[in-house]
Design an enzyme around this catalytic site. Structure first.
Site, PDB file in Angstrom:
ATOM      1  N   SER A 100      41.388  13.819  13.993  1.00  0.00           N
ATOM      2  CA  SER A 100      40.920  15.016  14.581  1.00  0.00           C
ATOM      3  C   SER A 100      39.676  14.923  15.310  1.00  0.00           C
ATOM      4  CB  SER A 100      40.219  15.964  13.033  1.00  0.00           C
ATOM      5  OG  SER A 100      39.956  16.981  13.620  1.00  0.00           O
ATOM      6  N   GLY A 101      39.566  15.597  16.229  1.00  0.00           N
ATOM      7  CA  GLY A 101      38.671  15.637  17.647  1.00  0.00           C
ATOM      8  C   GLY A 101      38.866  14.447  18.468  1.00  0.00           C
ATOM      9  N   THR A 105      44.769  18.264  21.618  1.00  0.00           N
ATOM     10  CA  THR A 105      45.044  19.592  22.260  1.00  0.00           C
ATOM     11  C   THR A 105      44.837  19.716  23.835  1.00  0.00           C
ATOM     12  OG1 THR A 105      44.847  20.767  20.119  1.00  0.00           O
ATOM     13  CG2 THR A 105      44.619  22.123  22.178  1.00  0.00           C
ATOM     14  N   ASN A 148      34.795  18.751  15.146  1.00  0.00           N
ATOM     15  CA  ASN A 148      35.426  19.353  16.493  1.00  0.00           C
ATOM     16  C   ASN A 148      35.083  20.852  16.366  1.00  0.00           C
ATOM     17  OD1 ASN A 148      37.031  20.022  18.861  1.00  0.00           O
ATOM     18  ND2 ASN A 148      38.736  18.991  17.923  1.00  0.00           N
ATOM     19  N   SER A 151      39.025  22.738  16.890  1.00  0.00           N
ATOM     20  CA  SER A 151      39.982  21.892  16.232  1.00  0.00           C
ATOM     21  C   SER A 151      41.287  22.758  15.969  1.00  0.00           C
ATOM     22  CB  SER A 151      39.472  21.309  14.977  1.00  0.00           C
ATOM     23  OG  SER A 151      40.548  20.684  14.321  1.00  0.00           O
ATOM     24  N   SER A 152      42.328  22.275  16.319  1.00  0.00           N
ATOM     25  CA  SER A 152      43.638  22.912  16.108  1.00  0.00           C
ATOM     26  C   SER A 152      44.056  22.690  14.523  1.00  0.00           C
ATOM     27  CB  SER A 152      44.909  22.189  16.729  1.00  0.00           C
ATOM     28  OG  SER A 152      44.466  22.297  18.323  1.00  0.00           O
ATOM     29  N   GLY A 377      45.388  16.539  13.647  1.00  0.00           N
ATOM     30  CA  GLY A 377      44.960  15.039  13.414  1.00  0.00           C
ATOM     31  C   GLY A 377      44.622  14.766  11.936  1.00  0.00           C
ATOM     32  N   GLU A 379      42.391  13.632   8.983  1.00  0.00           N
ATOM     33  CA  GLU A 379      40.836  13.950   8.352  1.00  0.00           C
ATOM     34  C   GLU A 379      40.937  13.591   7.103  1.00  0.00           C
ATOM     35  OE1 GLU A 379      38.987  17.573  10.913  1.00  0.00           O
ATOM     36  OE2 GLU A 379      40.795  18.285   9.628  1.00  0.00           O
TER      37      GLU A 379
END
Length: 491
Positions: A100-101, A105, A148, A151-152, A377, A379
């Site tokens: 994540s981050g 995306t 993030n 974040s998606s 992502g 996490e």
């Protein structure tokens, strides 16, 4: 040169973990965020805008046939995929993975932007519509997390379809694992989905001004978490959302209906419950939130209230109703909000797919496909929900696919060709983690078994996991018995 970083990892004198990390780090501080490993592109998120996506950069990569002729860049990877579409009968796919981050995306958006410009015809309206989906998906599928600000909270597969002459014929999207639990609550340093804050902060702008919306702190689902995300302008993003929806052929009536349902889902959380007059029953404390939510959702208030306070049971072919306790009614309210939001998101994607599909029947058999996979992502939090486990599991499966394609296939090919491979060539095989989570007798299968018996509890599940999988080195079982366990993994 080796100490100053190289753009092609395979040219290092010694390809070790340390050497790879050093060259990526050195290049990052030189504002060179891309590094190449054969046809695999390593990207490091700079968390700021860099002047490497201007029109002149795009034109340079559009003009080449092989990205190896220019420095590593996301545009080069995109051009390789397009070149494969032009010269091969096989479809092409770009797999974007990372924690994540990491910038997945944004990378997906850059690929779409490059492809849209590279194949744009004189009109270019379809390519523009494809790009407009980004704002809609970000508003309804992205949120601020501790790692993030954008974040998606879902994964997506984009399917771009081209003619034999590489003219864009259409695009379709498939979503995966939308984190609907975020509808009802977010961690203290996080936010719910962006669209909630966009609607509330732009509530005085038409058409929202007629909906009677309040501040973020007026809604229970948004209380206890952040209301502002750094570098994100919610009002401007709402205006951009409206423009994108209009470009995607959502007329004014449908846009208003979309916003009303979104606000109605948020208002559901304000319905408070207390014990009813009958045993094991519940009732609404204040009918005003019920009336408001029903108005926004377009349903009769009595029907909405009935959904929250009672459940239907089918016994022997006969349907009866039973009261819900306060806790059960609260759980029903939140489950309804999550379900509604998930179906709204699915409907949104379906509408966009319908707008973006232009393929005629006679062209369908001659299509060429380019797929882009952008998955949520990896996490790890202090407390991880089932949704987070499934997101991490999807990343583990992607890592297993990467292992198979990049490592195992190369080693097998070297063996077939009689090329001796050094003994120290190895990679982390995550098959044991996959077996623990979704293999036979794994965590998900045990969960299904536990849920099949009504009297089972969370403790029953934890005990069964410990008993059946306690010997797995990837499972962390607390020494002092408590309601929880851990998994050692990182895709």
């Amino acid at each position: 040169e080796q100490e100053q970083g190289v753009d092609y990892v395979c040219s290092l004198n010694s390809v070790t973990d340390g050497a790879l990390l050093h060259t990526v780090r050195v290049r990052y501080f030189q504002e060179k965020i891309y590094t190449r490993v054969a046809r695999t592109l390593i990207a490091v998120n700079p968390f700021r805008c860099l002047p490497i996506y201007a029109a002149d950069y795009l034109d340079r990569y559009v003009a080449i046939n092989d990205s190896m002729d220019l420095p590593p860049h996301i545009y080069g990877l995109s051009q390789d995929a397009l070149h494969g579409i032009r010269t091969s009968e096989r479809g092409q796919a770009v797999l974007i993975s990372g924690e994540s981050g990491a910038g997945k995306t944004e990378s997906a958006k850059l690929i779409l932007s490059f492809v849209a410009d590279a194949v744009r015809n004189s009109e270019g309206w379809l390519e523009e519509q494809v790009l407009q989906t980004n704002q809609v998906l970000e508003s309804y599928g992205n949120a601020m997390t501790v790692r993030n600000n954008n974040s998606s909270r879902f994964g997506k597969w984009l399917d771009l379809r081209f003619s034999r002459s590489v003219e864009l014929l259409g695009c379709s999207m498939t979503s995966y694992l939308l984190e609907t639990t975020r509808v009802c609550a977010a961690a203290p340093k996080e936010r719910g989905f962006h669209v909630f804050y966009q609607l509330l902060k732009a509530r005085n702008i038409a058409p929202l001004s007629e909906l009677g919306l309040g501040e973020p702190y007026d809604y229970r689902y948004l209380q206890g978490c952040q209301t502002v995300a750094g570098k994100i302008d919610d009002v401007k993003n709402f205006e951009d959302l409206c423009e994108s929806l209009q470009a995607l052929q959502f007329d004014e009536e449908r846009r208003l209906a979309l916003f009303k349902i979104t606000a109605g889902i948020l208002t559901l959380g304000n319905i408070e419950l207390q014990e009813g007059d009958e045993a094991d029953s519940s009732r609404v404390v204040d009918r005003a939130p019920v009336e408001k939510a029903a108005e926004l959702l377009g349903v009769p208030p009595s029907d909405l209230e009935a959904c929250l306070l009672r459940k239907k049971l089918v016994i022997g072919g006969e349907t009866t109703e039973a009261n819900l306790t306060v806790d059960q009614a609260a759980a029903a309210r939140d489950a309804l909000a999550r379900l509604w939001y998930g179906r709204l998101f699915t409907w949104l994607i379906g509408c966009m797919n319908k707008t973006l599909t232009l393929t005629r029947d006679e062209e369908a058999s001659n299509e060429k496909l380019l797929g882009v996979l952008d998955i949520a992502g990896f996490e790890a939090f202090e407390q991880n929900s089932l949704e987070q486990l499934l997101i991490n599991l999807s990343n583990e499966h992607l890592q297993a696919h990467f292992n198979k394609v990049v490592f195992k296939a190369e080693l097998d090919e070297s063996e077939r060709e009689g090329v001796k491979v050094p003994d120290n060539v190895n990679f982390n095989d995550n098959s044991q983690v996959l077996s623990l989570i979704d293999g036979k007798g794994g965590l998900l299968e045990i969960l299904d078994e536990t849920m099949a018996i009504a009297r089972n509890t969370n403790q029953t599940y934890v005990t069964m996991v410990s008993k059946r999988q306690g010997g797995c080195p990837q499972l962390i079982v607390p020494k002092i018995l408590k309601l929880g366990f851990g998994i050692r993994h990182f895709a």
